[in-house]
Design a protein around this motif. Structure first.
Motif, PDB file in Angstrom:
ATOM      1  N   CYS A  24      -5.611 -40.647 -22.698  1.00 19.14           N
ATOM      2  CA  CYS A  24      -4.921 -39.426 -23.097  1.00 19.14           C
ATOM      3  C   CYS A  24      -3.475 -39.740 -23.490  1.00 19.14           C
ATOM      4  O   CYS A  24      -2.965 -39.218 -24.474  1.00 19.14           O
ATOM      5  CB  CYS A  24      -4.973 -38.412 -21.957  1.00 19.14           C
ATOM      6  N   HIS A  25      -2.827 -40.611 -22.729  1.00 27.07           N
ATOM      7  CA  HIS A  25      -1.455 -41.030 -23.049  1.00 27.07           C
ATOM      8  C   HIS A  25      -1.403 -41.601 -24.474  1.00 27.07           C
ATOM      9  O   HIS A  25      -0.573 -41.203 -25.287  1.00 27.07           O
ATOM     10  CB  HIS A  25      -0.987 -42.073 -22.031  1.00 27.07           C
ATOM     11  N   SER A  26      -2.304 -42.521 -24.778  1.00 25.64           N
ATOM     12  CA  SER A  26      -2.342 -43.139 -26.109  1.00 25.64           C
ATOM     13  C   SER A  26      -2.609 -42.114 -27.193  1.00 25.64           C
ATOM     14  O   SER A  26      -1.979 -42.130 -28.254  1.00 25.64           O
ATOM     15  CB  SER A  26      -3.430 -44.216 -26.168  1.00 25.64           C
ATOM     16  N   SER A  54       2.080 -36.913 -22.502  1.00 26.84           N
ATOM     17  CA  SER A  54       2.120 -38.367 -22.623  1.00 26.84           C
ATOM     18  C   SER A  54       2.810 -39.003 -21.420  1.00 26.84           C
ATOM     19  O   SER A  54       2.293 -39.944 -20.805  1.00 26.84           O
ATOM     20  CB  SER A  54       2.843 -38.750 -23.917  1.00 26.84           C
ATOM     21  N   GLU A  55       3.969 -38.485 -21.074  1.00 27.98           N
ATOM     22  CA  GLU A  55       4.727 -39.041 -19.944  1.00 27.98           C
ATOM     23  C   GLU A  55       4.004 -38.810 -18.616  1.00 27.98           C
ATOM     24  O   GLU A  55       3.961 -39.694 -17.758  1.00 27.98           O
ATOM     25  CB  GLU A  55       6.123 -38.414 -19.880  1.00 27.98           C
ATOM     26  N   THR A  56       3.440 -37.616 -18.451  1.00 23.88           N
ATOM     27  CA  THR A  56       2.784 -37.270 -17.186  1.00 23.88           C
ATOM     28  C   THR A  56       1.534 -38.112 -16.966  1.00 23.88           C
ATOM     29  O   THR A  56       1.303 -38.599 -15.860  1.00 23.88           O
ATOM     30  CB  THR A  56       2.440 -35.764 -17.157  1.00 23.88           C
ATOM     31  N   THR A  57       0.733 -38.305 -18.012  1.00 20.82           N
ATOM     32  CA  THR A  57      -0.490 -39.093 -17.858  1.00 20.82           C
ATOM     33  C   THR A  57      -0.167 -40.551 -17.535  1.00 20.82           C
ATOM     34  O   THR A  57      -0.825 -41.169 -16.706  1.00 20.82           O
ATOM     35  CB  THR A  57      -1.387 -39.020 -19.112  1.00 20.82           C
ATOM     36  N   LYS A  80      -2.257 -29.908 -15.224  1.00 17.62           N
ATOM     37  CA  LYS A  80      -1.553 -28.770 -15.824  1.00 17.62           C
ATOM     38  C   LYS A  80      -0.926 -29.159 -17.164  1.00 17.62           C
ATOM     39  O   LYS A  80      -1.037 -28.429 -18.156  1.00 17.62           O
ATOM     40  CB  LYS A  80      -0.478 -28.264 -14.854  1.00 17.62           C
ATOM     41  N   ALA A  81      -0.276 -30.329 -17.218  1.00 17.57           N
ATOM     42  CA  ALA A  81       0.335 -30.803 -18.464  1.00 17.57           C
ATOM     43  C   ALA A  81      -0.734 -31.023 -19.541  1.00 17.57           C
ATOM     44  O   ALA A  81      -0.535 -30.677 -20.708  1.00 17.57           O
ATOM     45  CB  ALA A  81       1.120 -32.092 -18.223  1.00 17.57           C
ATOM     46  N   CYS A  82      -1.876 -31.574 -19.136  1.00 17.57           N
ATOM     47  CA  CYS A  82      -2.972 -31.808 -20.086  1.00 17.57           C
ATOM     48  C   CYS A  82      -3.541 -30.489 -20.608  1.00 17.57           C
ATOM     49  O   CYS A  82      -3.835 -30.366 -21.807  1.00 17.57           O
ATOM     50  CB  CYS A  82      -4.072 -32.638 -19.428  1.00 17.57           C
ATOM     51  N   ASP A  83      -3.699 -29.511 -19.721  1.00 17.29           N
ATOM     52  CA  ASP A  83      -4.188 -28.193 -20.155  1.00 17.29           C
ATOM     53  C   ASP A  83      -3.241 -27.564 -21.174  1.00 17.29           C
ATOM     54  O   ASP A  83      -3.677 -27.019 -22.189  1.00 17.29           O
ATOM     55  CB  ASP A  83      -4.344 -27.252 -18.954  1.00 17.29           C
ATOM     56  N   CYS A 105      -7.232 -34.511 -23.844  1.00 15.65           N
ATOM     57  CA  CYS A 105      -6.457 -33.803 -22.819  1.00 15.65           C
ATOM     58  C   CYS A 105      -7.375 -33.018 -21.888  1.00 15.65           C
ATOM     59  O   CYS A 105      -7.178 -33.020 -20.668  1.00 15.65           O
ATOM     60  CB  CYS A 105      -5.454 -32.845 -23.471  1.00 15.65           C
ATOM     61  N   ARG A 106      -8.395 -32.363 -22.448  1.00 15.12           N
ATOM     62  CA  ARG A 106      -9.320 -31.585 -21.616  1.00 15.12           C
ATOM     63  C   ARG A 106     -10.075 -32.493 -20.643  1.00 15.12           C
ATOM     64  O   ARG A 106     -10.239 -32.178 -19.472  1.00 15.12           O
ATOM     65  CB  ARG A 106     -10.317 -30.831 -22.480  1.00 15.12           C
TER      66      ARG A 106
END
Length: 120
Positions: A24-26, A54-57, A80-83, A105-106
């Motif tokens: 997900c970051h990539s 990106s930073e959170t993952t 939460k950030a991904c959602d 992200c999901r």
């Protein structure tokens, strides 16, 4: 019995979550690059969501790999950030890169929610 100073191996579930976070970051990094070419106010909101995700993952994956005692809380924040990022990307349904990013992200959010509920 584990030797002092050695870490117990990561569970398969945790390994999968780390991989989902890194993937997900990539994807968010790639999507930011694509988004920068668009410009406009709507894209700025998406960019913020992409940067946060990106930073959170990345941080979440790092914390799980080092067996941080705060991993569960970080996984909850990461979900939460991904959602939020998936929702922002879905605002551009005609853009295939945005749709790939929303899917990544999901998937990551789901795995992080599972890890947040698990004892690490």
């Amino acid at each position: 019995m584990t030797q002092p100073g050695t870490m117990t191996p990561m569970s398969r579930q945790m390994q999968d979550c780390v991989e989902a976070c890194m993937s997900c970051h990539s994807m968010c990094e790639e999507t930011m690059s694509s988004c920068l070419q668009m410009g406009g106010q709507a894209q700025m909101q998406v960019m913020r969501a992409l940067m946060d995700c990106s930073e959170t993952t990345r941080m979440c994956a790092d914390m799980m790999m080092r067996r941080s005692p705060m991993s569960a809380e970080m996984c909850a924040l990461c979900a939460k950030a991904c959602d939020m990022c998936a929702e922002a990307c879905m605002a551009m349904p005609d853009d295939p890169q945005m749709m790939r990013c929303a899917e990544s992200c999901r998937r990551c959010a789901e795995m992080c929610r599972t890890m947040a509920g698990a004892t690490m």
